[in-house]
Design a protein around this motif. Structure first.
Motif: not given
Length: 422
Positions: A197-214
């Protein structure tokens, strides 16, 4: 069109796809003597994407290179490349993946960007030596645009309500557990998408990055420069995240940091290798996570498996026989009024009787009784008894319900049960 849990675009319901599946072997064989290895590799990957394959296996043997595609969890032979072309095809793929083509004695990992071959998805490549030569396994990454929502995962209504509630909790850890290839990443991405959601800071840590999320900050770890999950976790936690997704909890340090993050106000989504929901607690105990942290930090554990769907084109109904009654725990009277489904096998499903996959789940929510038992360091069997009394739908029962609905078959139920009993 059917939604697949592995996040891949489903096979189109048209005659064109039927022709593609039936003619794939013949098409590739005809091209072996006509085109070079580059064009052959391009076509193989293109067809693999069209058939929703998840993996491509290239295994050396005495006659050349055996090429197989994994579709719906099952490997299918598509081509036997002659020995004269083996090295060229392997070298072509290793070049695309930025791997050392001169090194054939050691295992290597590589990556083919979707921009390289103009395909819609990235490809992970792994190589390794065998007694007959070098083998390659290609993992076709999911389509960025084919995200599965929580509603489409295939959860039982009661399970969906539990998971939906857990995803919305403003802090704590939500885990997806199961073996490799059970759809854990798809479930975690579905949870993450719900909380993006726009009001949250959303972060992923991946190996590898499987899907790009806007709208999501995605971090790729790199062990080559010692940028590990643990280092990335520590760095991200200093950057004021609201929601964090960890690709996989692999060791005691990442487990303890993830649970501590959940206790300090961050919603953490992650995956773990465990056989079922309660086995995840055993893994965390082995990782040295204190019982108090487990009881307070874990909000929900989702264990899952993938089972094959009955093909809609060759589907037939039948009355349960004696074996089916035993597997499904049905009385004779119940069986008389019940129709199960199976596929006869057709060109559209590689004559398997199945097309696409769906998930079966075990959603463990933490009741006060279960939390108290965790704090008391109760045994696994005691925790399971408490969970069942609280209404836990096990993986076996979830699969049984899908068999009774005609979504999958008794054979898939047997495979699931035998895997737990082995």
């Amino acid at each position: 069109m059917t939604t697949a849990l592995n996040g891949q675009t489903p096979v189109a319901d048209d005659k064109d796809m039927e022709v593609r599946q039936k003619a794939l072997q013949e098409e590739l064989r005809e091209l072996v003597d006509v085109v070079g290895p580059a064009s052959l590799v391009d076509l193989l990957l293109e067809r693999a994407f069209q058939l929703n394959a998840t993996d491509v296996h290239l295994d050396p043997n005495e006659n050349g290179l055996r090429v197989r595609l994994r579709v719906d969890g099952v490997l299918h032979d598509v081509l036997m490349l002659p020995a004269t072309l083996t090295n060229q095809v392997v070298s072509r793929l290793k070049l695309l993946a930025s791997m050392d083509i001169t090194e054939r004695r050691l295992a290597q990992d590589g990556h083919i960007s979707k921009a390289v071959l103009k395909h819609q998805r990235d490809i992970r490549v792994g190589s390794g030596p065998t007694t007959l030569g070098e083998r390659l396994v290609l993992r076709l990454m999911p389509d960025d645009k084919a995200l599965t929502s929580l509603q489409d995962l295939g959860l039982d209504p009661d399970q969906y309500a539990l998971l939906e509630q857990a995803v919305e909790i403003p802090y704590g850890v939500v885990l997806a557990v199961g073996p490799v290839g059970s759809g854990k990443s798809t479930s975690v991405y579905a949870c993450l998408t719900r909380r993006n959601r726009p009001g949250d800071s959303v972060v992923t840590i991946e190996d590898p990055v499987e899907r790009r999320l806007e709208g999501v900050v995605q971090v790729q770890i790199d062990p080559k420069i010692d940028f590990t999950f643990v280092r990335a976790l520590r760095g991200v936690l200093r950057q004021d995240p609201d929601v964090m997704m960890i690709g996989e909890i692999r060791d005691p340090e990442s487990a303890q940091i993830a649970v501590r993050a959940g206790l300090t106000g961050v919603t953490v989504f992650s995956t773990l290798h465990a056989s079922d929901s309660l086995a995840a607690l055993d893994v965390f105990r082995e990782f040295g996570v204190p019982p108090m942290f487990l009881a307070d930090g874990l909000k929900c554990v989702v264990a899952q498996r993938l089972v094959r769907r009955v093909c809609t084109h060759c589907r037939e109904e039948y009355t349960p026989d004696e074996l089916a009654r035993q597997v499904l725990n049905l009385s004779e009277d119940d069986a008389k009024n019940l129709k199960l489904a199976r596929g006869k096998g057709c060109d559209r499903c590689f004559n398997t009787g199945y097309s696409g996959r769906t998930g079966v789940f075990e959603v463990l929510a933490f009741s006060p009784e279960l939390r108290h038992a965790i704090l008391s360091n109760n045994f696994h069997s005691d925790l399971r008894t408490i969970a069942l009394k609280s209404g836990l739908i096990t993986l076996e029962e979830a699969c049984r319900r899908k068999v009774l609905k005609g979504e999958t078959t008794v054979e898939e139920q047997l495979k699931l049960v035998s895997a737990f009993n082995s």
